[in-house]
Design a protein around this motif. Structure first.
Motif, PDB file in Angstrom:
ATOM      1  N   HIS A  10     -18.491  -4.477  42.652  1.00  0.00           N
ATOM      2  CA  HIS A  10     -19.164  -4.258  41.369  1.00  0.00           C
ATOM      3  C   HIS A  10     -18.286  -3.616  40.293  1.00  0.00           C
ATOM      4  CE1 HIS A  10     -22.480  -4.305  44.379  1.00  0.00           C
ATOM      5  NE2 HIS A  10     -22.952  -5.177  43.503  1.00  0.00           N
ATOM      6  N   ALA A  11     -17.033  -3.351  40.593  1.00  0.00           N
ATOM      7  CA  ALA A  11     -16.178  -2.667  39.617  1.00  0.00           C
ATOM      8  C   ALA A  11     -14.739  -3.137  39.770  1.00  0.00           C
ATOM      9  CB  ALA A  11     -16.263  -1.158  39.818  1.00  0.00           C
ATOM     10  N   SER A  12     -13.971  -2.945  38.701  1.00  0.00           N
ATOM     11  CA  SER A  12     -12.551  -3.285  38.761  1.00  0.00           C
ATOM     12  C   SER A  12     -11.775  -2.390  37.804  1.00  0.00           C
ATOM     13  CB  SER A  12     -12.320  -4.757  38.401  1.00  0.00           C
ATOM     14  OG  SER A  12     -12.612  -4.971  37.034  1.00  0.00           O
ATOM     15  N   ILE A  13     -10.488  -2.278  38.085  1.00  0.00           N
ATOM     16  CA  ILE A  13      -9.584  -1.565  37.191  1.00  0.00           C
ATOM     17  C   ILE A  13      -8.435  -2.502  36.869  1.00  0.00           C
ATOM     18  CG2 ILE A  13      -7.937   0.338  36.951  1.00  0.00           C
ATOM     19  CD1 ILE A  13      -9.846   2.093  38.488  1.00  0.00           C
ATOM     20  N   LYS A  14      -8.193  -2.659  35.575  1.00  0.00           N
ATOM     21  CA  LYS A  14      -7.083  -3.483  35.084  1.00  0.00           C
ATOM     22  C   LYS A  14      -6.154  -2.583  34.287  1.00  0.00           C
ATOM     23  CE  LYS A  14     -10.040  -7.500  34.698  1.00  0.00           C
ATOM     24  NZ  LYS A  14     -10.759  -8.388  33.800  1.00  0.00           N
ATOM     25  N   GLN A  15      -4.899  -2.997  34.199  1.00  0.00           N
ATOM     26  CA  GLN A  15      -3.944  -2.262  33.385  1.00  0.00           C
ATOM     27  C   GLN A  15      -3.527  -3.142  32.219  1.00  0.00           C
ATOM     28  OE1 GLN A  15      -0.362  -0.994  35.371  1.00  0.00           O
ATOM     29  NE2 GLN A  15       0.087   0.507  33.783  1.00  0.00           N
ATOM     30  N   CYS A  16      -3.564  -2.561  31.027  1.00  0.00           N
ATOM     31  CA  CYS A  16      -3.143  -3.272  29.824  1.00  0.00           C
ATOM     32  C   CYS A  16      -1.639  -3.071  29.658  1.00  0.00           C
ATOM     33  CB  CYS A  16      -3.893  -2.746  28.608  1.00  0.00           C
ATOM     34  SG  CYS A  16      -3.402  -3.558  27.069  1.00  0.00           S
ATOM     35  N   GLU A  17      -0.897  -4.160  29.696  1.00  0.00           N
ATOM     36  CA  GLU A  17       0.555  -4.075  29.591  1.00  0.00           C
ATOM     37  C   GLU A  17       1.012  -3.583  28.221  1.00  0.00           C
ATOM     38  OE1 GLU A  17       2.409  -7.712  30.808  1.00  0.00           O
ATOM     39  OE2 GLU A  17       1.362  -7.734  32.728  1.00  0.00           O
ATOM     40  N   LEU A  18       0.267  -3.887  27.180  1.00  0.00           N
ATOM     41  CA  LEU A  18       0.666  -3.494  25.825  1.00  0.00           C
ATOM     42  C   LEU A  18       0.492  -2.003  25.576  1.00  0.00           C
ATOM     43  CD1 LEU A  18      -0.846  -6.472  23.783  1.00  0.00           C
ATOM     44  CD2 LEU A  18       1.537  -6.108  24.425  1.00  0.00           C
ATOM     45  N   THR A  19      -0.629  -1.449  26.015  1.00  0.00           N
ATOM     46  CA  THR A  19      -0.930  -0.042  25.717  1.00  0.00           C
ATOM     47  C   THR A  19      -0.658   0.888  26.893  1.00  0.00           C
ATOM     48  OG1 THR A  19      -3.233  -0.232  26.429  1.00  0.00           O
ATOM     49  CG2 THR A  19      -2.755  -0.739  24.114  1.00  0.00           C
ATOM     50  N   GLY A  20      -0.538   0.325  28.099  1.00  0.00           N
ATOM     51  CA  GLY A  20      -0.360   1.144  29.293  1.00  0.00           C
ATOM     52  C   GLY A  20      -1.655   1.798  29.755  1.00  0.00           C
ATOM     53  N   SER A  21      -2.750   1.496  29.088  1.00  0.00           N
ATOM     54  CA  SER A  21      -4.037   2.097  29.462  1.00  0.00           C
ATOM     55  C   SER A  21      -4.667   1.312  30.616  1.00  0.00           C
ATOM     56  CB  SER A  21      -4.982   2.134  28.261  1.00  0.00           C
ATOM     57  OG  SER A  21      -5.265   0.830  27.818  1.00  0.00           O
ATOM     58  N   PHE A  22      -5.643   1.950  31.242  1.00  0.00           N
ATOM     59  CA  PHE A  22      -6.363   1.339  32.349  1.00  0.00           C
ATOM     60  C   PHE A  22      -7.789   1.063  31.905  1.00  0.00           C
ATOM     61  CE2 PHE A  22      -2.861   3.569  34.188  1.00  0.00           C
ATOM     62  CZ  PHE A  22      -2.433   2.737  35.192  1.00  0.00           C
ATOM     63  N   LEU A  23      -8.301  -0.098  32.262  1.00  0.00           N
ATOM     64  CA  LEU A  23      -9.639  -0.503  31.862  1.00  0.00           C
ATOM     65  C   LEU A  23     -10.527  -0.603  33.093  1.00  0.00           C
ATOM     66  CD1 LEU A  23      -8.451  -3.276  29.421  1.00  0.00           C
ATOM     67  CD2 LEU A  23      -9.266  -1.004  28.810  1.00  0.00           C
ATOM     68  N   LEU A  24     -11.526   0.257  33.129  1.00  0.00           N
ATOM     69  CA  LEU A  24     -12.503   0.267  34.207  1.00  0.00           C
ATOM     70  C   LEU A  24     -13.674  -0.589  33.775  1.00  0.00           C
ATOM     71  CD1 LEU A  24     -14.000   1.378  36.744  1.00  0.00           C
ATOM     72  CD2 LEU A  24     -14.668   3.317  35.334  1.00  0.00           C
ATOM     73  N   THR A  25     -14.013  -1.583  34.563  1.00  0.00           N
ATOM     74  CA  THR A  25     -15.184  -2.411  34.307  1.00  0.00           C
ATOM     75  C   THR A  25     -16.222  -2.079  35.368  1.00  0.00           C
ATOM     76  OG1 THR A  25     -13.791  -4.169  33.414  1.00  0.00           O
ATOM     77  CG2 THR A  25     -16.042  -4.767  34.021  1.00  0.00           C
ATOM     78  N   PHE A  26     -17.414  -1.684  34.890  1.00  0.00           N
ATOM     79  CA  PHE A  26     -18.502  -1.311  35.786  1.00  0.00           C
ATOM     80  C   PHE A  26     -19.808  -1.675  35.104  1.00  0.00           C
ATOM     81  CE2 PHE A  26     -21.549   2.080  37.143  1.00  0.00           C
ATOM     82  CZ  PHE A  26     -21.678   1.674  38.461  1.00  0.00           C
ATOM     83  N   GLU A  27     -20.638  -2.442  35.792  1.00  0.00           N
ATOM     84  CA  GLU A  27     -21.920  -2.905  35.256  1.00  0.00           C
ATOM     85  C   GLU A  27     -21.770  -3.522  33.865  1.00  0.00           C
ATOM     86  OE1 GLU A  27     -24.808   0.229  35.542  1.00  0.00           O
ATOM     87  OE2 GLU A  27     -24.936   0.021  37.720  1.00  0.00           O
ATOM     88  N   ARG A  28     -20.816  -4.424  33.756  1.00  0.00           N
ATOM     89  CA  ARG A  28     -20.546  -5.185  32.526  1.00  0.00           C
ATOM     90  C   ARG A  28     -20.134  -4.313  31.339  1.00  0.00           C
ATOM     91  NH1 ARG A  28     -24.712  -8.186  35.012  1.00  0.00           N
ATOM     92  NH2 ARG A  28     -26.342  -7.019  33.994  1.00  0.00           N
ATOM     93  N   GLU A  29     -19.739  -3.084  31.593  1.00  0.00           N
ATOM     94  CA  GLU A  29     -19.214  -2.216  30.544  1.00  0.00           C
ATOM     95  C   GLU A  29     -17.761  -1.933  30.857  1.00  0.00           C
ATOM     96  OE1 GLU A  29     -21.505   0.977  28.679  1.00  0.00           O
ATOM     97  OE2 GLU A  29     -22.983   0.627  30.264  1.00  0.00           O
ATOM     98  N   GLU A  30     -16.982  -1.737  29.808  1.00  0.00           N
ATOM     99  CA  GLU A  30     -15.570  -1.463  29.981  1.00  0.00           C
ATOM    100  C   GLU A  30     -15.237  -0.100  29.388  1.00  0.00           C
ATOM    101  OE1 GLU A  30     -12.285  -3.981  28.155  1.00  0.00           O
ATOM    102  OE2 GLU A  30     -12.612  -4.927  30.118  1.00  0.00           O
ATOM    103  N   PHE A  31     -14.495   0.690  30.157  1.00  0.00           N
ATOM    104  CA  PHE A  31     -14.094   2.024  29.729  1.00  0.00           C
ATOM    105  C   PHE A  31     -12.576   2.104  29.797  1.00  0.00           C
ATOM    106  CE2 PHE A  31     -18.107   2.208  32.069  1.00  0.00           C
ATOM    107  CZ  PHE A  31     -18.948   2.744  31.120  1.00  0.00           C
ATOM    108  N   ALA A  32     -11.949   2.578  28.719  1.00  0.00           N
ATOM    109  CA  ALA A  32     -10.490   2.694  28.681  1.00  0.00           C
ATOM    110  C   ALA A  32     -10.073   4.109  29.060  1.00  0.00           C
ATOM    111  CB  ALA A  32      -9.977   2.346  27.289  1.00  0.00           C
ATOM    112  N   PHE A  33      -9.030   4.188  29.871  1.00  0.00           N
ATOM    113  CA  PHE A  33      -8.495   5.469  30.322  1.00  0.00           C
ATOM    114  C   PHE A  33      -6.982   5.488  30.128  1.00  0.00           C
ATOM    115  CE2 PHE A  33     -12.221   4.961  33.082  1.00  0.00           C
ATOM    116  CZ  PHE A  33     -12.781   6.224  33.071  1.00  0.00           C
ATOM    117  N   LYS A  34      -6.452   6.623  29.724  1.00  0.00           N
ATOM    118  CA  LYS A  34      -5.017   6.869  29.857  1.00  0.00           C
ATOM    119  C   LYS A  34      -4.823   7.239  31.318  1.00  0.00           C
ATOM    120  CE  LYS A  34      -4.688   8.754  25.239  1.00  0.00           C
ATOM    121  NZ  LYS A  34      -4.539   9.978  24.460  1.00  0.00           N
ATOM    122  N   LEU A  35      -3.595   7.198  31.794  1.00  0.00           N
ATOM    123  CA  LEU A  35      -3.347   7.510  33.200  1.00  0.00           C
ATOM    124  C   LEU A  35      -3.842   8.906  33.560  1.00  0.00           C
ATOM    125  CD1 LEU A  35      -2.241   6.808  35.967  1.00  0.00           C
ATOM    126  CD2 LEU A  35       0.009   7.589  35.189  1.00  0.00           C
TER     127      LEU A  35
END
Length: 111
Positions: A10-35
Motif C-alpha cells: 500500500h505504500a512506496s518510496i521513490k527518489q527524485c534524481e533532480l531534487t534528491g528528495s524522497f517521495l512517499l506515496t500512501f493512500e494515493r497521497e504523496e509526501f515529499a521528504f528531504k533525507l
C-alpha cells in the motif's frame, strides 16, 4: 525523474534524481521528504511501542506528525507494521547502493 527505492502493498518510496528528495506515496497521497526528514520519520515509526498498542483498551491507532509539513497520518497497527517494512527496506536499499558505489570507486582507483 523519479526512481522507486522500495515498495510494499500500500505504500512506496521513490527518489527524485533532480531534487534528491524522497517521495512517499500512501493512500494515493504523496509526501515529499528531504533525507534528514525521512530519517526523522523512520525514527518516529520505529519508536512506537507496538506492545502498548496491543495491550491498550484504546483503539490501536497512532497519530504521527510528518516532519517539515503540517500533515498528520493516522495509522492503524497494520499500517505501522507496513511502514516499518517500507522504511527498513528503503534504508537497506540505500545502504546497499552506497556500499556498491564505494566499492566501485575503490576498484576504479586501484587500477
Amino acid at each position: 525523474m523519479q526512481e522507486e527505492v522500495f515498495e510494499t502493498k500500500h505504500a512506496s518510496i521513490k527518489q527524485c534524481e533532480l531534487t534528491g528528495s524522497f517521495l512517499l506515496t500512501f493512500e494515493r497521497e504523496e509526501f515529499a521528504f528531504k533525507l534528514c526528514d525521512l530519517i526523522t520519520f523512520r525514527k518516529k515509526i520505529m519508536a512506537l511501542n507496538l506492545t502498548e498498542l496491543l495491550e491498550s483498551s484504546a483503539p490501536d491507532i497512532e497519530i504521527i506528525h510528518l516532519p517539515s509539513c503540517d500533515r498528520f497520518l493516522v495509522l492503524s497497527l497494520k499500517e505501522i507494521l507496513e511502514f516499518r517494512e517500507l522504511l527498513n527496506g528503503t534504508f537497506n536499499i540505500l545502504a546497499l547502493n552506497s556500499s556498491i558505489k564505494r566499492i566501485l570507486r575503490k576498484s576504479v582507483f586501484n587500477f
